[in-house]
Design an enzyme around this catalytic site. Sequence first.
Site, mmCIF file in Angstrom:
data_model
loop_
_atom_site.group_PDB
_atom_site.id
_atom_site.type_symbol
_atom_site.label_atom_id
_atom_site.label_comp_id
_atom_site.label_asym_id
_atom_site.label_seq_id
_atom_site.Cartn_x
_atom_site.Cartn_y
_atom_site.Cartn_z
ATOM 1 N N ASP A 198 2.034 4.505 1.852
ATOM 2 C CA ASP A 198 2.480 5.027 3.376
ATOM 3 C C ASP A 198 1.509 6.363 3.481
ATOM 4 O O ASP A 198 1.056 6.933 2.390
ATOM 5 C CB ASP A 198 3.933 5.460 3.399
ATOM 6 C CG ASP A 198 4.115 5.117 5.055
ATOM 7 O OD1 ASP A 198 3.486 4.230 5.621
ATOM 8 O OD2 ASP A 198 4.855 6.096 5.536
ATOM 9 N N ASP B 233 0.851 -1.236 0.063
ATOM 10 C CA ASP B 233 0.167 -0.174 -0.292
ATOM 11 C C ASP B 233 0.897 1.246 -0.063
ATOM 12 O O ASP B 233 2.231 1.084 0.277
ATOM 13 C CB ASP B 233 -0.936 0.243 1.317
ATOM 14 C CG ASP B 233 -0.330 -0.154 2.611
ATOM 15 O OD1 ASP B 233 1.118 -0.225 2.455
ATOM 16 O OD2 ASP B 233 -0.842 -0.126 3.441
#
Length: 267
Positions: free
Chosen positions: A211, A209
Amino acid sequence: MAEKRAEVGIFGGSGFYSFLENIEEVHVETPYGPPSNKIAIGEISGKKVAFLPRHGSDHQYPPHMINYRANTWAMKSLGVGQIIGPCASGSLQPEIRPGSFVICDQFIDRTSGRKDTFYDGPIATHVSAADPYCAAMRAVAYETAKELDIPVVNGGTVVVIQGPRFSTRSESKWFSSMGWEVINMTQYPEAYLARELEMCYLNISLITDYDVGLEGMPDIPPVSHEEVIKVFNENNDKLRNLLFALVPKLPEVRDCSCYNALEGARF
Ligand SMILES: [Zn+2]
């Protein structure tokens, strides 16, 4: 150190080693305490591979509680010369998308209090960390990932945070603004300790993903927890394919500079 039981070592999630052939589990003692788990030794295309889940068999060791010295020492004591250290990571740059792999070539250490050397004296030993990752292994990993059509980035800097907490938005924005690519909690001191023992080390950062500092930026869609888990699982499938293709292609003779890292390190 001891007899040669394996050539390649892999630190990773526990789902992987059930795919190895002819598995034998060995219990390894080290001067630094027990490693995270028993080590599974098996084969990939006839090559002996030692596998150790760095977080333990039940994921009981969070990143800041892993005994990195015991884990790397255990690999060395089995005769391992080349370590592959894949890890789930976050992206710090919009163009590095979830689902891609980054073959890191640098780290930034933001950890604290971790036991990060084998050389506490009396002989002063300063091992260079200028290029902490093995260039020869990186080249093979990049080529192999491309052949498998895995989205891959050749080179990158991983910021290693202490954990278990994640970054604040400000910390994350700072790391991104420095141009660093990846964030994670386990690469330090694991990669450096391998170098101290003159083993080659390869990182593969599996991007799950973005940050937190990138949230709300243009082109960064909000992601649900379910989507992150989905990407995480897909990354592990891709990683397994990559490892099975990569291990047989690793150089038999190590002509990089990792194997004599202690030369000139003592004064
Ligand atoms: Zn090397």
